[in-house]
Design a protein around this motif. Structure first.
Motif, PDB file in Angstrom:
ATOM      1  N   SER A 108     -15.988  58.060  35.795  1.00  0.00           N
ATOM      2  CA  SER A 108     -15.766  59.567  35.576  1.00  0.00           C
ATOM      3  C   SER A 108     -14.935  60.000  36.767  1.00  0.00           C
ATOM      4  CB  SER A 108     -17.137  60.069  35.525  1.00  0.00           C
ATOM      5  OG  SER A 108     -16.926  61.374  35.592  1.00  0.00           O
ATOM      6  N   VAL A 109     -14.013  61.192  35.918  1.00  0.00           N
ATOM      7  CA  VAL A 109     -13.084  61.755  37.237  1.00  0.00           C
ATOM      8  C   VAL A 109     -13.897  62.476  38.141  1.00  0.00           C
ATOM      9  CG1 VAL A 109     -13.018  63.814  35.548  1.00  0.00           C
ATOM     10  CG2 VAL A 109     -10.953  63.084  36.982  1.00  0.00           C
ATOM     11  N   ASP A 110     -15.361  62.739  37.833  1.00  0.00           N
ATOM     12  CA  ASP A 110     -16.060  63.469  38.711  1.00  0.00           C
ATOM     13  C   ASP A 110     -16.314  62.718  39.988  1.00  0.00           C
ATOM     14  OD1 ASP A 110     -16.145  65.549  36.889  1.00  0.00           O
ATOM     15  OD2 ASP A 110     -18.190  65.074  36.156  1.00  0.00           O
ATOM     16  N   GLN A 111     -16.410  61.264  39.845  1.00  0.00           N
ATOM     17  CA  GLN A 111     -16.607  60.258  40.780  1.00  0.00           C
ATOM     18  C   GLN A 111     -15.213  59.734  41.447  1.00  0.00           C
ATOM     19  OE1 GLN A 111     -18.545  57.635  38.058  1.00  0.00           O
ATOM     20  NE2 GLN A 111     -20.545  57.676  39.318  1.00  0.00           N
ATOM     21  N   VAL A 112     -14.284  59.601  40.869  1.00  0.00           N
ATOM     22  CA  VAL A 112     -12.991  59.220  41.203  1.00  0.00           C
ATOM     23  C   VAL A 112     -11.827  60.065  40.690  1.00  0.00           C
ATOM     24  CG1 VAL A 112     -11.586  57.159  41.061  1.00  0.00           C
ATOM     25  CG2 VAL A 112     -13.755  56.982  40.964  1.00  0.00           C
ATOM     26  N   ALA A 113     -11.013  60.704  41.777  1.00  0.00           N
ATOM     27  CA  ALA A 113      -9.937  61.504  41.572  1.00  0.00           C
ATOM     28  C   ALA A 113      -8.772  61.023  40.946  1.00  0.00           C
ATOM     29  CB  ALA A 113      -9.715  62.294  42.846  1.00  0.00           C
ATOM     30  N   VAL A 114      -8.354  59.818  41.125  1.00  0.00           N
ATOM     31  CA  VAL A 114      -7.302  59.106  40.559  1.00  0.00           C
ATOM     32  C   VAL A 114      -7.460  57.865  39.996  1.00  0.00           C
ATOM     33  CG1 VAL A 114      -5.654  60.102  42.271  1.00  0.00           C
ATOM     34  CG2 VAL A 114      -6.748  58.000  42.792  1.00  0.00           C
ATOM     35  N   ALA A 115      -6.970  57.373  38.834  1.00  0.00           N
ATOM     36  CA  ALA A 115      -7.243  56.142  38.146  1.00  0.00           C
ATOM     37  C   ALA A 115      -6.983  54.899  39.369  1.00  0.00           C
ATOM     38  CB  ALA A 115      -5.756  55.807  37.203  1.00  0.00           C
ATOM     39  N   PRO A 116      -8.269  54.058  39.050  1.00  0.00           N
ATOM     40  CA  PRO A 116      -8.285  52.880  39.814  1.00  0.00           C
ATOM     41  C   PRO A 116      -7.221  52.107  39.657  1.00  0.00           C
ATOM     42  CG  PRO A 116     -10.580  53.410  38.976  1.00  0.00           C
ATOM     43  CD  PRO A 116      -9.351  54.387  38.210  1.00  0.00           C
ATOM     44  N   LYS A 117      -6.712  51.259  40.801  1.00  0.00           N
ATOM     45  CA  LYS A 117      -5.720  50.464  40.733  1.00  0.00           C
ATOM     46  C   LYS A 117      -6.180  49.072  41.278  1.00  0.00           C
ATOM     47  CE  LYS A 117      -1.979  53.785  40.512  1.00  0.00           C
ATOM     48  NZ  LYS A 117      -0.930  54.562  41.405  1.00  0.00           N
ATOM     49  N   GLY A 118      -5.777  48.020  41.164  1.00  0.00           N
ATOM     50  CA  GLY A 118      -5.985  46.756  41.641  1.00  0.00           C
ATOM     51  C   GLY A 118      -5.264  45.704  40.725  1.00  0.00           C
ATOM     52  N   GLU A 119      -5.063  44.291  41.271  1.00  0.00           N
ATOM     53  CA  GLU A 119      -4.311  43.377  41.023  1.00  0.00           C
ATOM     54  C   GLU A 119      -4.813  43.083  39.425  1.00  0.00           C
ATOM     55  OE1 GLU A 119      -3.329  38.760  41.721  1.00  0.00           O
ATOM     56  OE2 GLU A 119      -4.610  40.032  43.457  1.00  0.00           O
ATOM     57  N   CYS A 120      -6.236  43.278  39.138  1.00  0.00           N
ATOM     58  CA  CYS A 120      -6.780  42.752  38.117  1.00  0.00           C
ATOM     59  C   CYS A 120      -7.298  44.042  37.357  1.00  0.00           C
ATOM     60  CB  CYS A 120      -7.965  41.684  38.327  1.00  0.00           C
ATOM     61  SG  CYS A 120      -7.059  40.075  39.163  1.00  0.00           S
ATOM     62  N   ILE A 121      -7.115  45.121  37.426  1.00  0.00           N
ATOM     63  CA  ILE A 121      -7.555  46.208  36.883  1.00  0.00           C
ATOM     64  C   ILE A 121      -6.405  46.960  36.166  1.00  0.00           C
ATOM     65  CG2 ILE A 121      -8.474  48.494  37.133  1.00  0.00           C
ATOM     66  CD1 ILE A 121      -9.824  47.804  39.567  1.00  0.00           C
ATOM     67  N   GLU A 122      -6.711  47.248  34.764  1.00  0.00           N
ATOM     68  CA  GLU A 122      -6.066  48.055  33.944  1.00  0.00           C
ATOM     69  C   GLU A 122      -6.728  49.367  33.647  1.00  0.00           C
ATOM     70  OE1 GLU A 122      -5.094  45.750  30.478  1.00  0.00           O
ATOM     71  OE2 GLU A 122      -3.409  44.892  31.348  1.00  0.00           O
ATOM     72  N   SER A 123      -6.351  50.545  34.044  1.00  0.00           N
ATOM     73  CA  SER A 123      -6.844  51.944  33.756  1.00  0.00           C
ATOM     74  C   SER A 123      -6.136  52.606  32.504  1.00  0.00           C
ATOM     75  CB  SER A 123      -6.697  52.685  34.939  1.00  0.00           C
ATOM     76  OG  SER A 123      -7.268  52.041  36.262  1.00  0.00           O
ATOM     77  N   THR A 124      -6.958  53.181  31.909  1.00  0.00           N
ATOM     78  CA  THR A 124      -6.477  53.786  30.541  1.00  0.00           C
ATOM     79  C   THR A 124      -7.039  55.337  30.625  1.00  0.00           C
ATOM     80  OG1 THR A 124      -6.473  51.634  29.163  1.00  0.00           O
ATOM     81  CG2 THR A 124      -6.371  53.947  28.067  1.00  0.00           C
ATOM     82  N   PRO A 125      -6.460  56.446  30.748  1.00  0.00           N
ATOM     83  CA  PRO A 125      -7.208  57.474  30.741  1.00  0.00           C
ATOM     84  C   PRO A 125      -7.976  57.967  29.314  1.00  0.00           C
ATOM     85  CG  PRO A 125      -4.725  57.805  30.581  1.00  0.00           C
ATOM     86  CD  PRO A 125      -5.038  56.318  30.387  1.00  0.00           C
ATOM     87  N   VAL A 126      -8.977  58.571  29.452  1.00  0.00           N
ATOM     88  CA  VAL A 126      -9.941  59.004  28.433  1.00  0.00           C
ATOM     89  C   VAL A 126      -9.799  60.433  28.344  1.00  0.00           C
ATOM     90  CG1 VAL A 126     -12.477  59.167  27.647  1.00  0.00           C
ATOM     91  CG2 VAL A 126     -11.289  57.077  28.671  1.00  0.00           C
ATOM     92  N   PHE A 127      -9.425  61.094  27.320  1.00  0.00           N
ATOM     93  CA  PHE A 127      -9.492  62.518  27.346  1.00  0.00           C
ATOM     94  C   PHE A 127     -10.433  63.046  26.160  1.00  0.00           C
ATOM     95  CE2 PHE A 127      -5.301  61.380  28.952  1.00  0.00           C
ATOM     96  CZ  PHE A 127      -4.969  62.463  29.917  1.00  0.00           C
ATOM     97  N   ALA A 128     -11.061  64.109  26.350  1.00  0.00           N
ATOM     98  CA  ALA A 128     -11.686  64.833  25.437  1.00  0.00           C
ATOM     99  C   ALA A 128     -10.883  66.036  25.099  1.00  0.00           C
ATOM    100  CB  ALA A 128     -13.174  65.162  25.771  1.00  0.00           C
ATOM    101  N   GLY A 129     -10.443  66.280  24.006  1.00  0.00           N
ATOM    102  CA  GLY A 129      -9.421  67.424  23.810  1.00  0.00           C
ATOM    103  C   GLY A 129      -8.384  67.268  24.788  1.00  0.00           C
ATOM    104  N   GLN A 130      -7.961  68.401  25.739  1.00  0.00           N
ATOM    105  CA  GLN A 130      -7.022  68.213  26.639  1.00  0.00           C
ATOM    106  C   GLN A 130      -7.396  67.796  28.027  1.00  0.00           C
ATOM    107  OE1 GLN A 130      -3.640  68.663  26.100  1.00  0.00           O
ATOM    108  NE2 GLN A 130      -4.098  68.653  23.893  1.00  0.00           N
ATOM    109  N   GLN A 131      -8.826  67.759  28.031  1.00  0.00           N
ATOM    110  CA  GLN A 131      -9.324  67.569  29.579  1.00  0.00           C
ATOM    111  C   GLN A 131      -9.433  65.992  29.741  1.00  0.00           C
ATOM    112  OE1 GLN A 131     -12.987  69.568  29.931  1.00  0.00           O
ATOM    113  NE2 GLN A 131     -12.911  69.325  32.310  1.00  0.00           N
ATOM    114  N   LEU A 132      -9.084  65.550  31.155  1.00  0.00           N
ATOM    115  CA  LEU A 132      -9.476  64.209  31.559  1.00  0.00           C
ATOM    116  C   LEU A 132     -10.838  63.986  31.912  1.00  0.00           C
ATOM    117  CD1 LEU A 132      -8.034  61.488  32.263  1.00  0.00           C
ATOM    118  CD2 LEU A 132      -7.798  62.634  34.638  1.00  0.00           C
ATOM    119  N   ARG A 133     -11.250  62.981  31.059  1.00  0.00           N
ATOM    120  CA  ARG A 133     -12.854  62.649  31.310  1.00  0.00           C
ATOM    121  C   ARG A 133     -13.054  61.459  32.234  1.00  0.00           C
ATOM    122  NH1 ARG A 133     -15.807  67.106  30.035  1.00  0.00           N
ATOM    123  NH2 ARG A 133     -15.169  67.756  27.963  1.00  0.00           N
ATOM    124  N   GLY A 134     -12.052  60.603  32.594  1.00  0.00           N
ATOM    125  CA  GLY A 134     -12.034  59.583  33.399  1.00  0.00           C
ATOM    126  C   GLY A 134     -10.992  58.472  32.930  1.00  0.00           C
TER     127      GLY A 134
END
Length: 158
Positions: A108-134
């Motif tokens: 959740s965006v409430d727990q982590v302010a930016v997309a997690p990054k790592g050698e073996c992590i792909e982050s895809t944003p999740v939106f509800a309407g226009q609001q970023l959820r995580g």
């Protein structure tokens, strides 16, 4: 009479070997506990398990190499630790917390302010309407047939 005893003995020996082979095929690691060369490494890996709920316990033991033992430990919280140590001395070679859920995972965006990054992590944003959820997190699949650093789930970078 002697032939019967000989045949029965031979049959018992073969059945015993077959049951041992079957146990090792099914991942029975408990026979390593009676090998005195493994105990120093097992004790080191139990001591290296991060403090959690209750005592650390061994989940599995095996050969990491000719001179090293691989040990998986856990505790009552379910936290797992992968460890390797020298068979004879128990000298710790590697110890790391294992978090190998296959994913995808949601953070959740409430727990982590930016997309997690790592050698073996792909982050895809999740939106509800226009609001970023995580972000939805996945392990990248590089090549199905070729092992890579990301062949097993690795979530370092969270």
């Amino acid at each position: 009479m002697r032939k019967t005893i000989f045949i029965c003995s031979l049959l018992a020996l073969l059945l015993g070997q077959a049951s041992q082979a079957k146990a090792s095929e099914q991942g029975d690691w408990t026979h390593f506990l009676t090998d005195p060369r493994f105990m120093p490494a097992i004790k080191s890996c139990l001591a290296a398990h991060p403090k959690g709920d209750g005592p650390a316990v061994v989940m599995s033991v095996g050969h990491a190499s000719r001179d090293e033992v691989s040990v998986m430990t856990t505790d009552l919280s379910g936290s797992r630790n992968g460890c390797s140590a020298s068979k004879d001395t128990g000298l710790l070679i590697q110890s790391r917390t294992v978090f190998d859920l296959p994913g995808p995972l949601f953070v959740s965006v409430d727990q982590v302010a930016v997309a997690p990054k790592g050698e073996c992590i792909e982050s895809t944003p999740v939106f509800a309407g226009q609001q970023l959820r995580g972000w939805l997190l996945r392990q990248p699949v590089l090549h199905h047939d070729i092992p890579s650093a990301c062949s097993t789930p690795i979530w370092t970078g969270l």
